[in-house]
Design a protein around this motif. Structure first.
Motif, short mmCIF file in Angstrom:
data_model
loop_
_atom_site.label_atom_id
_atom_site.label_comp_id
_atom_site.label_asym_id
_atom_site.label_seq_id
_atom_site.Cartn_x
_atom_site.Cartn_y
_atom_site.Cartn_z
N GLU A 153 0.83 -1.21 0.00
CA GLU A 153 0.00 0.00 0.00
C GLU A 153 0.86 1.26 0.00
OE1 GLU A 153 -4.03 1.89 1.94
OE2 GLU A 153 -3.24 0.00 2.74
N ASP A 154 1.96 1.25 0.75
CA ASP A 154 2.88 2.39 0.73
C ASP A 154 3.40 2.64 -0.69
OD1 ASP A 154 2.76 2.79 3.51
OD2 ASP A 154 4.43 1.41 3.87
N VAL A 155 3.80 1.57 -1.35
CA VAL A 155 4.36 1.68 -2.70
C VAL A 155 3.37 2.35 -3.65
CG1 VAL A 155 4.98 0.32 -4.75
CG2 VAL A 155 5.98 -0.24 -2.53
N ILE A 156 2.12 1.90 -3.62
CA ILE A 156 1.13 2.42 -4.57
C ILE A 156 0.68 3.82 -4.18
CG2 ILE A 156 -1.16 2.00 -5.53
CD1 ILE A 156 -0.48 -1.01 -5.39
N SER A 157 0.53 4.08 -2.89
CA SER A 157 0.16 5.42 -2.43
C SER A 157 1.24 6.44 -2.80
CB SER A 157 -0.04 5.42 -0.91
OG SER A 157 -0.17 6.73 -0.42
N VAL A 158 2.49 6.11 -2.55
CA VAL A 158 3.60 7.00 -2.87
C VAL A 158 3.69 7.22 -4.38
CG1 VAL A 158 6.13 7.16 -2.91
CG2 VAL A 158 4.94 6.54 -0.79
N SER A 159 3.52 6.14 -5.15
CA SER A 159 3.56 6.26 -6.61
C SER A 159 2.52 7.26 -7.10
CB SER A 159 3.32 4.90 -7.26
OG SER A 159 4.34 3.98 -6.93
N SER A 160 1.32 7.18 -6.56
CA SER A 160 0.26 8.10 -6.95
C SER A 160 0.62 9.54 -6.62
CB SER A 160 -1.05 7.71 -6.27
OG SER A 160 -2.08 8.60 -6.62
N GLN A 161 1.19 9.75 -5.44
CA GLN A 161 1.56 11.10 -5.04
C GLN A 161 2.65 11.68 -5.94
OE1 GLN A 161 2.00 11.64 -0.61
NE2 GLN A 161 1.52 9.46 -0.62
N LEU A 162 3.57 10.85 -6.38
CA LEU A 162 4.68 11.31 -7.20
C LEU A 162 4.29 11.58 -8.65
CD1 LEU A 162 7.44 8.89 -5.87
CD2 LEU A 162 7.36 11.36 -5.48
N LEU A 163 3.26 10.88 -9.13
CA LEU A 163 2.89 10.95 -10.54
C LEU A 163 2.20 12.25 -10.92
CD1 LEU A 163 1.40 7.46 -11.48
CD2 LEU A 163 3.45 8.53 -12.44
N LYS A 164 2.51 12.72 -12.13
CA LYS A 164 1.74 13.78 -12.74
C LYS A 164 0.36 13.24 -13.13
CE LYS A 164 5.63 16.10 -15.05
NZ LYS A 164 6.21 16.44 -16.38
N GLN A 165 -0.60 14.14 -13.33
CA GLN A 165 -1.87 13.75 -13.90
C GLN A 165 -1.62 13.10 -15.26
OE1 GLN A 165 -4.39 14.49 -11.98
NE2 GLN A 165 -6.26 14.24 -13.15
N GLY A 166 -2.13 11.90 -15.45
CA GLY A 166 -1.91 11.19 -16.70
C GLY A 166 -0.59 10.44 -16.75
N GLY A 167 0.23 10.56 -15.71
CA GLY A 167 1.47 9.81 -15.65
C GLY A 167 1.20 8.33 -15.42
N LYS A 168 2.22 7.50 -15.63
CA LYS A 168 2.03 6.05 -15.56
C LYS A 168 2.94 5.42 -14.51
CE LYS A 168 0.35 5.69 -20.28
NZ LYS A 168 0.53 5.07 -21.62
N ALA A 169 2.39 4.40 -13.84
CA ALA A 169 3.15 3.64 -12.84
C ALA A 169 3.15 2.18 -13.26
CB ALA A 169 2.54 3.80 -11.46
N ALA A 170 4.30 1.53 -13.19
CA ALA A 170 4.43 0.12 -13.55
C ALA A 170 5.06 -0.65 -12.40
CB ALA A 170 5.27 -0.04 -14.82
N PHE A 171 4.49 -1.82 -12.13
CA PHE A 171 4.96 -2.64 -11.01
C PHE A 171 5.16 -4.08 -11.49
CE2 PHE A 171 1.71 0.40 -9.45
CZ PHE A 171 2.54 1.24 -8.71
N VAL A 172 6.11 -4.77 -10.86
CA VAL A 172 6.26 -6.21 -11.02
C VAL A 172 6.04 -6.83 -9.65
CG1 VAL A 172 8.79 -6.11 -10.71
CG2 VAL A 172 7.75 -8.08 -11.85
#
Length: 247
Positions: A153-172
């Motif tokens: 949950e930390d990983v995904i929450s932090v990723s969202s905070q760091l991303l621009k609107q329309g930015g993309k996050a990829a996870f394995v």
């Protein structure tokens, strides 16, 4: 360029013979997961900002630097690993394009800025931290593999905070966490867009998943063809070679 190697460290090629990385069997060595994530993730080609969380010794970030001219920030909590990553950056002459931040990913939105990044990647710890007897005896490997300093949950929450609107996050990650991952992505406004399962051999269960989402994107999930790693004779499959080497 001369780079100091410490203890049992060694220099390895990182898929591309022009790209080298510092590794250590007792501290950290990159795996298939890192290469697949670096090939799967969207990256801006010419400019922008990419951040790789839970960077380890820097494999994902280094490989992303070969696909994009964007600036790449790598975040790693373990000082020994961040030092290895920084020396690998210098070894490859990538100081102008890349940097390493030694710290907890939880602190990064305040430290680096909210909504600043076009792409976030993360190869996070796979296993929940239950109790210390479940950890590998090697502290470096335990931190890399178990949710000791950050949870999914930390990983995904932090990723969202760091991303621009329309930015993309990829996870394995591992397939047994798929429902958790998709639920958390939606909770934190990263709409899942692409999903691929990775199989060690034909006829075996998937052992990895790759997923990418867009910050505040519209629902539109694409299930990509499965990726099988090995043929029966133990050689890489043609589809894996295409992912790795463009063959």
């Amino acid at each position: 360029m001369e780079i100091e190697l410490k203890d049992d460290e060694r220099l390895d090629y990182l898929v591309d013979p022009q790209l080298k990385i510092i590794q250590s069997p007792s501290v950290f060595s990159f795996s298939l997961d890192a290469v697949l994530l670096s090939r799967f993730a969207y990256v801006p080609i010419q400019k922008g900002n990419i951040i790789d969380l839970c960077a380890g010794n820097g494999a994902v970030g280094l490989l992303l630097s070969q696909r994009s001219k964007a600036h790449v920030t790598m975040v790693e909590i373990q000082k020994r690993l961040s030092d290895m990553a920084q020396r690998s950056i210098s070894l490859n002459g990538l100081e102008e394009q890349m940097k390493v931040v030694n710290g907890n990913i939880i602190d990064m939105p305040e430290l680096l800025g909210h909504g600043r990044f076009d792409t976030v990647t993360c190869n996070p710890p796979y296993f929940r931290a239950v109790n210390k007897r479940d950890y590998n005896e090697n502290e470096h490997l335990a931190i890399a593999r178990h949710e000791i300093y950050c949870t999914l949950e930390d990983v995904i929450s932090v990723s969202s905070q760091l991303l621009k609107q329309g930015g993309k996050a990829a996870f394995v990650h591992r397939p047994n966490r798929l429902m958790d991952i998709l639920a958390l992505m939606r909770k934190y406004r990263i709409e899942p867009k692409r999903l691929q399962l990775v199989y060690p051999k034909s006829g075996e269960e998937a052992n990895l998943l790759l997923v990418e989402g867009m910050k505040d994107g519209k629902p539109d999930l694409h299930l990509l063809p499965p990726l099988t790693v090995y043929k029966e004779n133990g050689e890489y499959t043609s589809e894996l070679k295409k992912v790795f080497y463009g063959q």
